[in-house]
Design an enzyme around this catalytic site. Sequence first.
Site, PDB file in Angstrom:
ATOM      1  CE  LYS A   1      47.038  36.203  53.936  1.00  0.00           C
ATOM      2  NZ  LYS A   1      47.044  36.852  52.627  1.00  0.00           N
TER       3      LYS A   1
ATOM      4  NE  ARG B   1      46.943  47.431  52.016  1.00  0.00           N
ATOM      5  CZ  ARG B   1      46.673  47.106  50.753  1.00  0.00           C
ATOM      6  NH1 ARG B   1      45.960  47.921  49.989  1.00  0.00           N
ATOM      7  NH2 ARG B   1      47.121  45.983  50.248  1.00  0.00           N
TER       8      ARG B   1
HETATM    9  N1  BES Z   1      50.671  39.313  54.102  1.00  0.00           N
HETATM   10  C1  BES Z   1      49.934  39.486  52.925  1.00  0.00           C
HETATM   11  C2  BES Z   1      50.784  39.637  51.679  1.00  0.00           C
HETATM   12  C3  BES Z   1      51.614  38.444  51.256  1.00  0.00           C
HETATM   13  C4  BES Z   1      51.182  37.602  50.269  1.00  0.00           C
HETATM   14  C5  BES Z   1      52.879  38.251  51.795  1.00  0.00           C
HETATM   15  C6  BES Z   1      51.959  36.542  49.858  1.00  0.00           C
HETATM   16  C7  BES Z   1      53.662  37.179  51.390  1.00  0.00           C
HETATM   17  C8  BES Z   1      53.207  36.331  50.416  1.00  0.00           C
HETATM   18  C9  BES Z   1      49.063  40.742  53.028  1.00  0.00           C
HETATM   19  O1  BES Z   1      48.635  41.102  54.299  1.00  0.00           O
HETATM   20  C10 BES Z   1      47.837  40.492  52.213  1.00  0.00           C
HETATM   21  O2  BES Z   1      47.115  39.610  52.559  1.00  0.00           O
HETATM   22  N2  BES Z   1      47.648  41.257  51.155  1.00  0.00           N
HETATM   23  C11 BES Z   1      46.522  41.117  50.303  1.00  0.00           C
HETATM   24  C12 BES Z   1      45.890  42.471  50.149  1.00  0.00           C
HETATM   25  C13 BES Z   1      44.606  42.496  49.375  1.00  0.00           C
HETATM   26  C14 BES Z   1      43.514  41.841  50.151  1.00  0.00           C
HETATM   27  C15 BES Z   1      44.260  43.934  49.096  1.00  0.00           C
HETATM   28  C16 BES Z   1      47.015  40.597  48.969  1.00  0.00           C
HETATM   29  O3  BES Z   1      48.037  41.079  48.486  1.00  0.00           O
HETATM   30  O4  BES Z   1      46.402  39.685  48.427  1.00  0.00           O
HETATM   31 ZN    ZN Z   2      46.817  40.141  54.871  1.00  0.00          ZN
END
Ligand code: BES
Ligand code: ZN
Length: 493
Positions: A270, A344
Amino acid sequence: MKLSITDTQDRNSNTILIPLEQSDGLSESLGHFARQWEISLINLTKEFKGESGETFSHRKGDQRFFLLGLGKNPGYAEINRAFRSFAHKYKNKLDPQLTVDLSSFRATEPALAAEAVSNGLILGAYQLGIYKSEKPELHPFCSETAELNLLVQEKSRADAEGGAMRGKVIAETQMKMFDLVNAPSNKKLPTDLAEWALDSGKTYGYRVEAWDKYQIEEAGLLALLAVNQGSALPPSFIVMEYVPENLQPKAKIALVGKGVTFDTGGLSIKPAANLHLMKSDMGGAAAVFGAMETAARLQLPVHLIGIVPATENSVDAHAVKPSDVIGSYSGKTIEVIDTDAEGRLILADGLNYAVRHFQPDVLIDLATLTGSAVRTFGYHAAGLFSNNDRLADQLTRAGDKVGERIWRLPIWDVYKEDIKSDIADLRNYSGRPTAGAIGAAKFLEAFIENHPAWAHLDIAGVAFNDSEFASQKCATAFGVRLLIEYLENLTDN
Ligand code: BES
Ligand code: ZN
Ligand code: ZN
């Protein structure tokens, strides 16, 4: 905080709080107070309109009165918010003893009003600075002598008492969840989540098992293990079960919560800007812990199962790589397109284990799952996905009632395209920036073994939020109150 319910004017406290809604009856109430306090009604009417968040204070002798505005048609959420903000805002000025006069309050049923009041006042005393070397001064409501007197009509006394006690029990657990979610990842390892659950189970009489890495390997929770591969810390798989004593349970409900103690994104790392917020990626686990503990303390007539797969999503030489194909508890193979779509993966194992091992009547998962849910709803609602209209309605109604809003999105099969893989049974991400929250829900659906009553709550936008407690975002315990409301309203099937 001790609670006592009275129906007389004998008050142990000199601070009297009077909630007032913005209704036709307001001018009559203000007339009454103006006469009682011997002040000008014209001035009082100018200064207090009953708007939400408004307060008016008046001293008479050694008594101090506060009028508290609730706005129009206040329900649980509005009452709760007003009392919580009041307790927080006046923390340095309040006595530990407080009387709340609900004797002429008509807006909501007495039990619900009393619950909203006691819960709000206790939550308002929450303090964030657990890791400060100099401890912040204790809120007056946290002192030994703290006491809340609720003044209600004689006929509502039992209802108000029940409501106020429930509000207190729920607030105590909600505050533990604030602490857990607000804790940084170096203070809450996956094994610490397990410890928390084991302690809670021992204290409140429900069964808790926490599997270590070896047991997780034995059981074949391969997707959880894949996410854990890049972390120096072992995972934990937490299984909780509450069976009511001497009561016929109305249903068997399984709750599954995402317990990622920190989400770096893994190799699909990230960006730095908001990375610190990812200590809150176990908000789903907190909702499940909170619901388990509260259900056990309130002895709800429901057979409740809680499952929390817990791990960090971190990076090292062992970390799972984009394009890797991994296994899962269900036996299905998964192509990992993006290692940041880790929630997931661990939920796939949690959900599949819940269905196959416990055969629940209802299956509900909660997870801070996608940025897409945040982009869709902002910070005001969670996404709801369900294959069962009745369950979706029940959850939506419960959320509306207690001010934890959820809103349903579709899971039509056209979205299955997004999780189709050429090389494995499924992929964990479409690779496209569209319909992210729906794609994640479709992925989870592949692991519920066609269970007919499943709901998924994507709480990414609401688990960690702005509040009066802090200058930065902090924990909300979203889901605890909603789940308890849902469980309390279950009817025999
Ligand atoms: N933990 C994150 C989602 C999240 C984002 C929670 C902002 C709280 C605030 C999750 O694991 C994630 O990183 N999701 C990605 C998935 C994508 C790479 C398919 C996302 O939503 O960007
Ligand atoms: Zn994530
Ligand atoms: Zn995550």
